[in-house]
Motif scaffolding. Structure first.
Motif, PDB file in Angstrom:
ATOM      1  N   LEU A   1       0.838  -1.181   0.000  1.00 59.83           N
ATOM      2  CA  LEU A   1       0.000   0.000   0.000  1.00 59.83           C
ATOM      3  C   LEU A   1       0.882   1.242   0.000  1.00 59.83           C
ATOM      4  O   LEU A   1       1.582   1.500   0.964  1.00 59.83           O
TER       5      LEU A   1
ATOM      6  N   GLU B   1      -6.145  -3.417   9.585  1.00 60.98           N
ATOM      7  CA  GLU B   1      -5.707  -2.609  10.724  1.00 60.98           C
ATOM      8  C   GLU B   1      -5.857  -1.116  10.474  1.00 60.98           C
ATOM      9  O   GLU B   1      -5.644  -0.627   9.361  1.00 60.98           O
TER      10      GLU B   1
ATOM     11  N   CYS C   1      -5.670   4.549   7.320  1.00 60.15           N
ATOM     12  CA  CYS C   1      -5.300   5.974   7.283  1.00 60.15           C
ATOM     13  C   CYS C   1      -4.352   6.344   6.145  1.00 60.15           C
ATOM     14  O   CYS C   1      -4.075   7.526   5.939  1.00 60.15           O
ATOM     15  N   VAL C   2      -3.832   5.372   5.438  1.00 57.57           N
ATOM     16  CA  VAL C   2      -2.865   5.687   4.374  1.00 57.57           C
ATOM     17  C   VAL C   2      -3.547   6.499   3.278  1.00 57.57           C
ATOM     18  O   VAL C   2      -4.625   6.145   2.805  1.00 57.57           O
ATOM     19  N   ALA C   3      -2.910   7.599   2.905  1.00 59.24           N
ATOM     20  CA  ALA C   3      -3.497   8.453   1.872  1.00 59.24           C
ATOM     21  C   ALA C   3      -2.829   8.174   0.538  1.00 59.24           C
ATOM     22  O   ALA C   3      -1.615   8.050   0.459  1.00 59.24           O
TER      23      ALA C   3
ATOM     24  N   ILE D   1      -4.154   1.385  10.951  1.00 62.45           N
ATOM     25  CA  ILE D   1      -3.089   2.182  10.359  1.00 62.45           C
ATOM     26  C   ILE D   1      -3.162   2.156   8.830  1.00 62.45           C
ATOM     27  O   ILE D   1      -2.911   3.163   8.172  1.00 62.45           O
ATOM     28  N   LYS D   2      -3.563   1.012   8.267  1.00 67.01           N
ATOM     29  CA  LYS D   2      -3.691   0.934   6.814  1.00 67.01           C
ATOM     30  C   LYS D   2      -4.850   1.794   6.346  1.00 67.01           C
ATOM     31  O   LYS D   2      -4.793   2.395   5.272  1.00 67.01           O
TER      32      LYS D   2
END
Lengths: 289, 340
Positions: A57, A179, A184-186, A181-182
């Motif tokens: 990602l 999860e 939130c990936v932009a 944190i993934k």
């Protein structure tokens, strides 16, 4: 013995080495091979190598040999075990479901290879619809605590949600399947260098969807969070695939969108990245060692 | 309401002058903000989360790094006096350009509408007066390019070197808070230690996910740090370091904390419970950790998942130390398995 696999008219072949007959029996394994960027597909005169590794990602170019790529996938998606074990355990489960998902992704690939990005988009939307109920249920069936799973499912099913895709959104939101944190990936969507229509595509997009992480009106670029991609997909689909006079929904006109293949060529990658990760995660969750 | 000028230097490369000055936010809002957009080659304001945090901090009283304002003028004589240049600046401010600091000025403008905004606070300015537009462009390019912005992770790595001494072999070195370098806990590898620091700052154990590409991971870490309560928290990383040093009095805890996943989990969890942990005896902490390990040993996770789960459970345990340390092995297992 290596075979050419055909799914409803589209052929898949492994890159550098081929896929064994035994492995070909597992649709889930074939889907993994496709999404890791280790196959070539063809249909009629269209041939295309799929070399994007959608397990990362954002997606990156696959640089490993197929066998290493699958082993790396087993590690990094916390599945463990050997490739043979994976083939064995996935062979018999949910064959119909994964065969269909595989077929949709193959269709997406072929359409993209032909430059028919509008057509390719249709398959992405179909994939989202296909997974929106089934993945939450698949995931629920893998959990080891009945009481919690029931509570979770009940909260998702009972909630005040619009449509079946609402449930999927709620499911994702919990940050357990994928999860937090993934989520939130932009990722970047760029309408730059599109034969003078950059501003048109940028504007029509900003007018219909409001939840971008950042917008650059000069470079005509947008950033979107992973978690917001399904909503984005649904919004664009609803606004472009309808054109009913008088429905007052602010549907996109062809005046606004001079070349839909150009447009979808720029948004499809981010959407397919999302769907691929959901598909891979649905397999990973079930087959942990 | 005006500019306070401090220094004047001649820039012989761009044939001009550089002047350091300061003024108030009010002056900047009235005279600098309207300049934005004049230099066509520059980009307009971006709307990102980073700047919304800066907006908060401006209201709370932070001091921003100096902005750079540029002007184009050829003075008749080579060596000008400060007051000549000052006068020129004061009189021609409306034909100046913002060379560096557009985003900051836009953010300042947004902040000015917020409650608690103090328009009298200082903003520092560098004025650059070049003799031609080309020379100004040259300066702008050398200012903004060739300097790759450092990732948050890299910045932390560099500062960790400045704050902590990893090479010291003198075991009698005593840590003195705030005074120069501090001795890192015995036998910690720098890389592991920095990981803990990053985890502490970002409040997350998930700082090295393999499947997220590094650039995105760095962005996320920076975002988490921006979102954190570091400016207002009573706990500092030094407190964590002190606790780790305290652990070395028990051989069990000393070995336990040196396991990377335990250390990372601890750095995140202890942020919440540092105050209580400081007051507890080393024996009590040792007991609770033994209990934790008993509960954790019942968890059935595959080898491939174990590290990640350990980090999360250790963080959870220390985050809620007050409650969880009172439970017995099985009650603790109930609470942990609920989290899985």
């Amino acid at each position: 013995m290596n075979v050419t696999i055909e799914i409803s008219g589209t052929s898949i072949e492994g890159l550098s080495g081929g896929i064994s007959q035994n492995a070909a029996r597992s649709y889930q394994y074939l889907l993994i091979r496709l999404l890791l960027g280790t196959v070539k597909v063809s249909r009629g005169g269209t041939r295309s190598k799929q070399i994007m590794d959608y397990s990362s990602l954002p997606a990156t170019v696959q640089t490993m040999k197929p066998a290493d790529a699958v082993r790396d996938f087993l590690m990094s998606y916390s599945i463990g075990g050997s490739v043979n074990r994976l083939i064995k355990v996935t062979r018999v489960d949910n064959r119909e479901f994964y065969k269909e998902i595989l077929s949709e992704f193959l269709n997406f690939q072929i359409q993209t290879a032909r430059g028919s990005n509008t057509g390719a988009f249709v398959f992405l939307y179909r994939i989202l619809e296909r997974i929106s109920y089934s993945v939450p249920l698949l995931y629920a069936s893998t959990q080891s605590d009945f009481r919690d799973t029931f509570k979770d499912l009940r909260s998702i099913l009972n909630a005040d949600i619009k449509g079946e895709l609402g449930m999927f959104k709620k499911f994702l939101d919990k940050g357990r399947f994928i999860e937090s944190i993934k989520l939130c990936v932009a990722q970047n969507i760029s309408f730059a260098n599109l034969g003078g229509h950059d501003a048109d595509y940028y504007k029509l997009t900003c007018d219909r969807f409001k939840r971008f992480v950042s917008k650059d009106p000069n470079a005509h670029e947008l950033e979107i969070k992973f978690l917001d991609i399904p909503d984005f997909l649904i919004t664009i689909r609803n606004r472009f695939f309808h054109s009913l006079t008088g429905d007052e929904k602010n549907n996109i006109t062809t005046i606004e969108m001079p070349d839909s293949d150009e447009y979808f060529g720029r948004i499809n990658p981010v959407i397919s990245s999302f769907l691929a990760i959901v598909a891979l995660q649905s397999i990973a969750s079930k087959y942990r060692t | 309401m005006s500019l306070n000028f401090y220094t004047l230097d001649t820039d012989t490369v761009i044939e001009g002058y550089v002047v350091m000055a300061s003024t108030t936010y009010e002056f900047a809002l009235n005279h600098f903000v309207p300049l934005i957009g004049r230099l066509d080659i520059q980009r307009d304001a971006l709307n990102t989360k980073f700047y919304s945090r800066l907006e908060d901090d401006i209201v709370r009283g932070c001091v921003m790094p100096p902005i750079t304002i540029a002007m184009i003028h050829s003075f008749p004589d080579r060596q000008q006096a400060l007051d000549v240049v000052q006068d020129y600046i004061s009189e021609n401010i409306e034909s100046a350009f913002v060379l560096d600091g557009i985003q900051r000025l836009n953010t300042l403008h947004r902040a000015s509408f917020r409650d608690g905004f103090d328009a009298n606070r200082a903003i520092h300015v560098n004025f650059i007066i070049a003799s031609s537009r080309d020379r100004l462009l040259y300066r702008m390019i050398t200012l903004n390019n060739g300097q790759k912005p450092m990732s948050a992770r890299h910045q932390i790595d560099i500062l960790a070197d400045a704050f902590f001494d990893f090479d010291a072999i003198d075991l009698k070195l005593v840590a003195e808070k705030g005074k120069g370098r501090v001795r890192a806990p015995e036998s910690f590898k720098k890389a592991d230690f920095v990981k803990g620091y990053i985890a502490y700052l970002s409040g997350s154990v998930n700082i090295d996910n393999q499947k997220i590409i590094e650039e995105k991971m760095d962005e996320l870490i920076a975002l988490k740090i921006i979102d954190s309560d570091i400016p207002t928290s009573n706990v500092e990383f030094m407190d964590i370091v002190d606790l780790v040093n305290k652990f070395s009095k028990s051989s069990l805890l000393r070995d336990w904390i040196r396991v990377q996943n335990n250390f990372i989990g601890f750095c995140v969890g202890a942020k919440t419970s540092a105050v209580e942990l400081k007051l507890l005896s080393i024996e009590k902490i040792e007991e609770s950790v033994k209990n934790f390990e008993k509960a954790f040993s019942s968890i059935n996770v595959s080898k491939v998942n174990l590290g990640k789960v350990r980090r999360e459970m250790v963080a959870f345990f220390f985050q809620n130390y007050l409650n969880l340390s009172k439970l017995d092995e099985f009650e603790l297992l109930d609470r942990i398995s609920y989290r899985l």
